[in-house]
Motif scaffolding. Structure first.
Motif, PDB file in Angstrom:
ATOM      1  N   ARG A   1      16.269  55.122   7.379  1.00  0.00           N
ATOM      2  CA  ARG A   1      17.594  55.597   7.788  1.00  0.00           C
ATOM      3  C   ARG A   1      17.553  56.666   8.873  1.00  0.00           C
ATOM      4  NH1 ARG A   1      19.558  57.021   1.860  1.00  0.00           N
ATOM      5  NH2 ARG A   1      17.303  57.109   1.654  1.00  0.00           N
ATOM      6  N   TYR A   2      16.436  57.357   8.997  1.00  0.00           N
ATOM      7  CA  TYR A   2      16.496  58.566   9.822  1.00  0.00           C
ATOM      8  C   TYR A   2      15.882  58.476  11.218  1.00  0.00           C
ATOM      9  CZ  TYR A   2      18.502  60.255   5.579  1.00  0.00           C
ATOM     10  OH  TYR A   2      19.316  60.392   4.512  1.00  0.00           O
TER      11      TYR A   2
ATOM     12  N   PRO B   1      25.444  57.022   8.373  1.00  0.00           N
ATOM     13  CA  PRO B   1      24.478  56.973   9.481  1.00  0.00           C
ATOM     14  C   PRO B   1      24.366  58.333  10.178  1.00  0.00           C
ATOM     15  CG  PRO B   1      26.574  55.996  10.131  1.00  0.00           C
ATOM     16  CD  PRO B   1      26.759  56.518   8.751  1.00  0.00           C
TER      17      PRO B   1
ATOM     18  N   ASN C   1      21.945  59.331   0.509  1.00  0.00           N
ATOM     19  CA  ASN C   1      22.938  59.225   1.569  1.00  0.00           C
ATOM     20  C   ASN C   1      23.043  57.800   2.130  1.00  0.00           C
ATOM     21  OD1 ASN C   1      24.427  59.728   4.031  1.00  0.00           O
ATOM     22  ND2 ASN C   1      22.423  59.769   5.034  1.00  0.00           N
ATOM     23  N   THR C   2      24.275  57.410   2.394  1.00  0.00           N
ATOM     24  CA  THR C   2      24.452  56.081   2.971  1.00  0.00           C
ATOM     25  C   THR C   2      25.074  56.152   4.358  1.00  0.00           C
ATOM     26  OG1 THR C   2      26.580  56.012   1.861  1.00  0.00           O
ATOM     27  CG2 THR C   2      24.747  54.862   0.775  1.00  0.00           C
TER      28      THR C   2
ATOM     29  N   ASP D   1      11.486  57.120   5.968  1.00  0.00           N
ATOM     30  CA  ASP D   1      12.664  56.377   5.549  1.00  0.00           C
ATOM     31  C   ASP D   1      13.340  55.702   6.743  1.00  0.00           C
ATOM     32  OD1 ASP D   1      15.471  55.823   4.706  1.00  0.00           O
ATOM     33  OD2 ASP D   1      14.721  56.724   2.838  1.00  0.00           O
TER      34      ASP D   1
END
Lengths: 113, 1300
Positions: free
Chosen positions: B570-571, B535, B532-533, B568
């Motif tokens: 991102r999360y 946000p 996934n990219t 990660d």
């Protein structure tokens, strides 16, 4: 098999003591309102942990009822408030009855004997 | 014309004159004319709530039904009759409340009738009569179609039609302006071998006249002539219409003169026919003139009539005259339903502008009323496809007129229900312009329809509509309403792009994620999160993740996903950071599971936590504590230590001393040779809460001599949590050595038993159980439940010996009684192993030992599933033999139901002779509720419909519970009403009110029926909610209901006891005119008003008004019936001495000065009744006439003899007034009382004094006395009359009647 075992346990659960939770039961929610509006309204009384307004999958409408789960005893503020009005409609707000009373326990660890 | 008049005159002369006036309007009636003017007085007394077919008519059907019942009381008829009752009730309620019947209701009643397979004549009549003007929401042609459908279907079912049915059909034709050939109709009747009657002819004339066919009407009149039938006003009225419609106004007007000549005065019906004729021609001048003429006469036109004129003007295309007629309308409240129905009818006829005009003219109180008015109009406009722009305008006008607070919102709601996208869009735009937010969920009902049909184009239309309005679909919209319509989510994306439907990628992806989670597709979730990219915030994913986790048992994926989120970038890197976020996630995950779910997944969860530990995932301590509490409440404390390993130690609160602080302090004290007991215990407890078993055990070993019992207790518990049976047992022994009398908490004993049992240390476990018994440890319900969990856990693990021995020990020690729950693991053992013969054997064994049959239901279900016929037979034989055939049948019934073998289940429950067993049915209902088995419960309710003595209410109540639990309430009015009644009867008014609220939110215009409202009043009075009770009474009366006498009386009495005179006066006004219907005596008010005044210390006022009533010229109540016993009793009971004294003076004065003896006698009797014999005697001495009031005294005797415990009162009375004994009624009552109270002595004395007087005693008296003596073991000094009590009672009654 597991299902049967689980059902046997559930059957016996009648006696179980449920932890009472601060939940408010809301009725007469107008059709214009869904859970986000309800959550927004009740957020002023304390942190809303969960807010559900179940919709009927057959009709796409909700049935005018919802549940607000507060994170602490702040629900008293919500219950004391007399005029819960959203979109000009007065809601009916009442505490959700706890299923069973929690029994009070004192621990032997606090005793010195 | 002349040809017409001759037969009329001739007929009039021939007809019995007195027949005419009364029946004139009753029997005939043009289209939509009920009987009115002549029975106006009757109508006043009992207002008819609108309705072009009056409720009186429906009631008269009910009366007919009774006769019909008496004729043929067979069972099939009884069923028909109860079904008829139901249909009547539904339709009647609707007509009463609204003056109309909704199409859906009529359809439902009709379908039900068809479904039942037969319909009686009355039911058919009821259905047919409903198809006319009672359906204003249906087009005229549709109504007639409906009537024909009913006619044909019922005929197929074998309903036999008589003349009343044909007449009803005719009336429907007239009301619906249905064009038909009267001659064909007559031919049809002839073919059916039915003779037309007067009503038939009258209606046929009306039919011809409506078509303007005077010639046809004359032919029918000719028929009537040959049959000597009287001509009524209705015929003349029809002729007015007939002439007018044939274009001959002159002759139409002439009819009135002809009538007068024929000796019939034109009544309101005739004038109305004339008025309608003018209106149809648009002749407002003549309408006004005629109205003035009527006003000057002694005739009276009702609102309903004026509404007819409005309808005629509108339909003929003269809406401009409507306001002039509207001005004349008085808007009596009872005509509001009529007005509403006219509005609906006009909308149906596409005359909605006129409809609005009338609506706006309705004088609904605008400021005070919180209820919106006009919703019915808006809803019907939506149904009838009124143009959107018009509707918008109507909404505006209703709002301006302050009739409706939110007309646009309401209309939108209607458009959504009707799934009218275009209208909805217009309305939403209008709302948006007014500044109201348009919310996503408004579009859901629109999507639902397309979703059901998998109509992709429809879905796309709605999504486009959303975009047009500026609403973005959210995750729920996609998941619940869009995706189900497509084969794959990929195709959704493609279709949306193809059709140019913009969508937010972020929302769409989240929706996709959720729909994968619903199916437990964790592989997808993991790969999505990896690639996934977009946000995403972690909190937006949480719900979907939890759902996915719970639907998949792949622990490796659980852990991998959690690790990814934790690590990660991102999360969860944003504050508060991954520790907090993942910790909260774990808490939510467990919180979302039920206790049984956690118990079942205990091992999985443990594995998960340990994998997380390996991955170095940490959670904050405060969140850990939350999880700990959850696990404790779920009865899985064993998992606590496994979560504890995740706690982030470094960040533990620095203000609190750490365990190492305490340890160094401890060492210091030890070195200084100071006592260390306290600090040691503190340290041990801290290590226990940190789940650090190793360290805690080391510490204990090191400072063993300083340990106290509290420390041991905590340590034992810790070891149990860590499944460390060895150390737990050793610690327990050391604990005992330290203080052999020390007792652990119940919970700790139980945990020890569990751990020891689990590790095969059966003897040790049993020893702990013995200790519990010896030390008299408190065994609570929760403890018994824990015992069950221990046994059940062992059973699930297949540990036969553990289950058997621990169960045996628990039961023999008497720690718990064997029960179907506690002993069920004995059977579970074998069920788990699929060893059905052993399972059955074990159940039977339990029966032989403990007289219980644990899990027999599950055993049977399994046997049925596996088709083990022989074992089923064995089981059934055993149950049958031990517990009877009925129990066996129920067991089998439930097992078939449970396994979905409904056909077999039905056969069982229809076994002849089977009757309802409430507890068993309840058991099964509860089970269905606990396991969310909606279908099974619905089947049960359905199959037990004919079960003898079955409490349907209780079953419906269970169904309600289950629906409520599933939040899936789809009840109809009747079910709700039934439930509320039930709850009220159970005196559960709070719940009843809750259900009522529910019903009111879900069913428009929901109301309770008479009986329920009466019950509600009684309950409210009992609970002292008098204000509410008064409101309920008002509501009931507003609905034209007749509350029960008991309810009204209770309310009045309660008000009196509160001294609330005002409320009693209010009630008196409310029920004014209904006293006879309710059965309320005036005395109720007189007594209670006086009592209320006395309670308020207005004794003199009370006495004065009573005295006035009894002495004034125009008495409203005959002094003989002026019973004040209630008042006297309350005053005596309440020990209101000053009042009693004054009352006594009043009563004596009335007796001495006015010769009114009733009050003084009542007072005397009440004194006797209250045991105040001396006061009674004194009163008797002052007023000897009391003894002469035989009728009053005898009534008192008779009433008292019907209640137990009155022997002493009767005895006192006889002592005070010995002459009573000469009256047969009196001594009979006396004996009855003595027998009631087993007072042998008094009975003997009475018998002896009577025989001494040579009184000839009747057989009933002797029989009573004889039985009393016999029961007391004494001999009977005469021959006991041989027959039964009933025999002699009847004999006595008959002999009295012949003497009269």
């Amino acid at each position: 098999m597991l299902k049967m075992a689980a059902s046997a346990v559930r059957g016996a659960m009648v006696l179980r003591t449920d932890i009472s939770r601060p939940v408010v039961f809301v009725r007469k929610i107008p059709g214009t309102v869904a859970s986000s509006e309800l959550r927004e309204h009740f957020a002023r009384f304390g942190h809303v942990r969960k807010c559900t307004v179940p919709f009927d999958e057959e009709t796409g409408f909700h049935k005018g009822m919802g549940w607000i789960h507060f994170s602490s005893e702040e629900l008293h503020h919500a219950l004391q408030w007399e005029n819960h009005v959203i979109d000009g409609v007065k809601l009916h707000v009442q505490p959700q009855k706890p299923k069973a009373l929690q029994e009070d326990q004192t621990s032997d660890e606090e005793r010195d004997f | 014309m002349a040809a017409l008049l001759r037969p009329a005159r001739w007929l009039l002369r021939a007809a019995a004159a007195p027949y005419l006036p009364l029946s004139l309007r009753l029997l005939a009636g043009g289209p939509g004319r009920p009987h009115a003017a002549l029975c106006l007085r009757a109508a006043r007394a009992r207002p008819v709530a609108g309705g072009l077919l009056s409720q009186a008519r429906l009631h008269s059907i009910a009366a007919e039904k009774k006769n019909y019942l008496q004729e043929e009381p067979t069972s099939s008829h009884r069923r028909n009759a109860s079904q008829f009752d139901w249909a009547l009730m539904r339709l009647d309620n609707s007509v009463r409340r609204t003056g109309r019947i909704p199409k859906t209701l009529l359809q439902k009643v009709f379908d039900n009738t068809c479904h039942s397979g037969s319909a009686g004549g009355n039911q058919a009549l009821l259905l047919l009569r409903s198809c006319g003007s009672l359906l204003p929401e249906l087009k005229l042609s549709e109504r007639t179609e409906f009537a024909h459908k009913i006619w044909d279907e019922l005929q197929k079912l074998g309903t036999v039609y008589d003349v009343s049915h044909y007449n009803a059909l005719l009336k429907v034709y007239l009301q619906n302006d249905h064009k038909f050939s009267p001659t064909d109709f007559l031919a049809k009747m002839e073919k059916g071998n039915i003779q037309p009657n007067r009503v038939t002819y009258q209606r046929l004339i009306a039919a011809y006249c409506n078509m303007g066919d005077i010639e046809g009407a004359s032919t029918i009149l000719g028929f009537m002539k040959t049959k000597d039938l009287p001509v009524t006003e209705a015929v003349f009225s029809a002729l007015v219409t007939g002439h007018a419609r044939s274009g001959d106004m002159e002759n139409a007007e002439n009819i009135l003169t002809v009538m007068k000549e024929a000796g019939i005065e034109p009544g309101p019906d005739t004038y109305l026919a004339l008025l309608n004729a003018y209106a149809e021609k648009g002749d407002i001048d003549h309408v006004k003139q005629t109205l003035e003429k009527v006003e000057k006469s002694d005739l009276y036109l009702m609102d309903r009539d004026l509404l007819q004129i409005i309808l005629s003007f509108s339909k003929a295309g003269y809406p401009q005259y409507v306001p002039e007629i509207l001005e004349k309308i008085t808007y009596e409240r009872r005509y509001i339903p009529d007005t509403m129905n006219l509005i609906l009818l006009l909308v149906t006829e596409k005359l909605e502008d006129t409809a609005l005009q009338i609506l706006l003219a309705c004088p609904i109180s605008r400021e005070s009323s919180q209820n919106d008015f006009g919703s019915f109009f808006l809803r019907h406009c939506v149904t009838m496809n009124t143009p959107a722009e018009k509707l918008k305008d109507y909404c505006k006008k209703l709002k301006e007129a302050q009739l409706h607070t939110s007309p646009l919102q309401f209309t939108l709601q209607c458009a959504l229900v009707a799934q009218k996208l275009d209208l909805a869009k217009v309305l939403m735009k209008a709302l948006k312009e007014e500044g109201f937010p348009i919310r996503t969920h408004y579009f859901w009902p629109l999507l639902v329809g397309h979703q059901k049909e998998k109509n992709v184009q429809g879905i796309v239309e709605v999504l486009k509509g959303m975009h047009e309005i500026g609403v973005t679909p959210d995750q729920e919209t996609y998941v619940n309403y869009v995706f189900p319509c497509f084969d794959s989510i990929k195709s959704v994306r493609a279709v949306l792009q193809e059709n140019g439907c913009p969508h937010d990628d972020n929302v769409f992806s989240q929706a996709e994620l959720r729909s994968k989670a619903v199916n437990g597709n964790l592989d997808y979730i993991l790969s999505f999160l990896e690639s996934n990219t977009l946000p995403f915030s972690f909190s937006s994913l949480r719900g979907s993740l939890i759902l996915g986790f719970r639907r998949s048992m792949n622990i490796n994926l659980w852990s991998k996903i959690t690790e990814l989120l934790y690590k990660d970038g991102r999360y969860c890197q944003e504050p508060p950071g991954p520790t907090e976020a993942v910790g909260y996630f774990l808490y939510n995950l467990i919180d979302s599971m039920s206790d049984s779910e956690v118990q079942a997944k205990e091992e999985h969860l443990r594995q998960y936590f340990h994998q997380l530990k390996e991955m170095n995932v940490k959670i904050p301590e405060n969140i850990y504590r939350g999880i700990r509490n959850l696990l404790d409440s779920y009865h899985v404390p064993e998992l606590i230590k496994d979560v504890n390993i995740l706690v982030e130690r470094e960040k533990t609160d620095s203000r609190k001393p750490s365990s190492s602080d305490l340890e160094s302090k401890l060492e210091k004290l030890k070195a200084e040779n100071q006592p260390i007991g306290d600090i040691l215990k503190q340290l041990i407890l801290m290590l226990c809460s940190e789940e650090n078993m190793q360290k805690a055990l080391e510490l204990k070993a090191k400072y063993e001599s300083d340990m106290v019992v509290g420390g041991y207790a905590a340590l034992i518990n810790l070891c149990c949590r860590h499944d460390n049976a060895e150390d737990a047992l050793n610690l327990k022994r050391e604990f005992d050595r330290l203080d052999s009398s020390a007792v652990l908490d119940t919970g700790k004993y139980v945990r020890l038993v569990k751990v020891l049992g689990k590790h095969g240390k059966l003897q040790d476990a049993i020893n702990i159980l013995k200790e519990m018994k010896e030390k008299d440890v408190l065994v609570k319900d929760a403890t018994v439940l824990s015992f069950f969990h221990i046994l059940n856990g062992a059973a699930l693990r297949g540990e036969t010996e553990t289950v058997k021995q621990l169960h045996e020990a628990i039961v023999t020690l008497g720690l718990a009684k064997p029960s179907t729950t506690l002993s069920s693991p004995l059977v579970t053992l074998y069920l788990e192993k699929d060893d059905l013969p052993a399972a059955l054997e074990s159940t039977i064994d339990c029966y032989e030992k403990y007289k219980i049959l644990p899990r027999i239901h599950d055993v049977l279900c399994k046997l049925i599933e596996k088709g083990e016929t022989e074992l089923i037979q064995k089981a059934m034989d055993f149950v049958s033999q031990e517990q009877g055939e009925m129990t066996m049948l129920y067991d089998l019934f439930f097992a078939f139901l449970q396994t979905g073998n409904y056909k077999e289940a039905k056969k069982i429950i229809e076994t002849p002779g089977i009757r309802a067993r409430p507890t068993r049915l309840q058991w099964f209902c509860d089970r269905c509720i606990a396991n969310n088995q909606v279908e099974t419960l619905e089947k049960l309710v359905e199959m037990t419909q004919k079960l003898f003595e079955c409490d349907r209410d209780q079953l419906y109540y269970s169904l309600l519970k289950l629906y409520t639990k599933k939040q899936n309430i789809v009840f109809d009015n009747e079910t709700y009403a039934r439930l509320i009644n039930l709850l009220l009867m159970k005196d559960n008014s709070t719940q009843a009110m809750q259900v009522k609220d529910f019903a009111e939110t879900h069913i428009k215009g929901f109301t309770l029926n008479d009986a329920a409202n009466s019950l509600l009043i009684i309950t409210q009075v009992r609970r002292d909610y008098l204000k509410d009770a008064l409101t309920t009474l008002k509501t009931a009366l507003d609905l034209d209901q007749i509350p029960s006498r008991l309810a009204v009386t209770r309310l009045i009495q309660a008000c009196a006891l509160k001294g609330d005179t005002e409320s009693i006066h209010d009630i008196q006004k409310l029920v004014n005119g209904l006293e006879d219907s309710i059965g309320l005596s005036r005395m109720v008010f007189i007594n209670n008003i006086a009592l209320a005044q006395i309670k308020n210390n207005n004794i003199d006022v009370a006495i004065e008004s009573i005295e006035n009533m009894l002495t004034s010229e125009n008495q409203t109540v005959d002094p003989q019936y002026f019973g004040l016993a209630y008042l006297f009793r309350k005053v005596i009971e309440g020990q209101l001495e000053p009042a009693l004294e004054k009352i006594s003076i009043m009563a004596e004065r009335l007796a001495n000065q006015f010769a009114v003896y009733k009050p003084v006698t009542d007072l005397f009797l009440q004194l006797v009744d209250s045991g105040k014999v001396d006061d009674a005697r004194a009163l008797l001495q002052r007023c000897g006439a009391i003894a002469e009031q035989m009728p009053i005294l005898l009534v008192f005797c008779i009433r008292n003899s019907q209640r137990p415990g009155k022997a002493p009162v009767m005895k006192s009375l006889l002592e005070l007034i010995p002459e009573l004994i000469d009256k047969e009624e009196a001594y009979t009552c006396l004996m009855k009382s003595y027998v009631f109270d087993n007072d042998v002595t008094s009975a003997k004395a009475l018998y002896e004094s009577l025989t001494a007087k040579n009184v000839k005693l009747n057989d009933l008296f002797l029989k009573r006395y004889a039985v009393l003596l016999k029961n007391a073991g004494e001999s009977v000094p005469f021959t006991e009359p041989p027959e039964s009590f009933e025999f002699y009672a009847k004999q006595l009654k008959e002999s009295k009647e012949t003497h009269l």
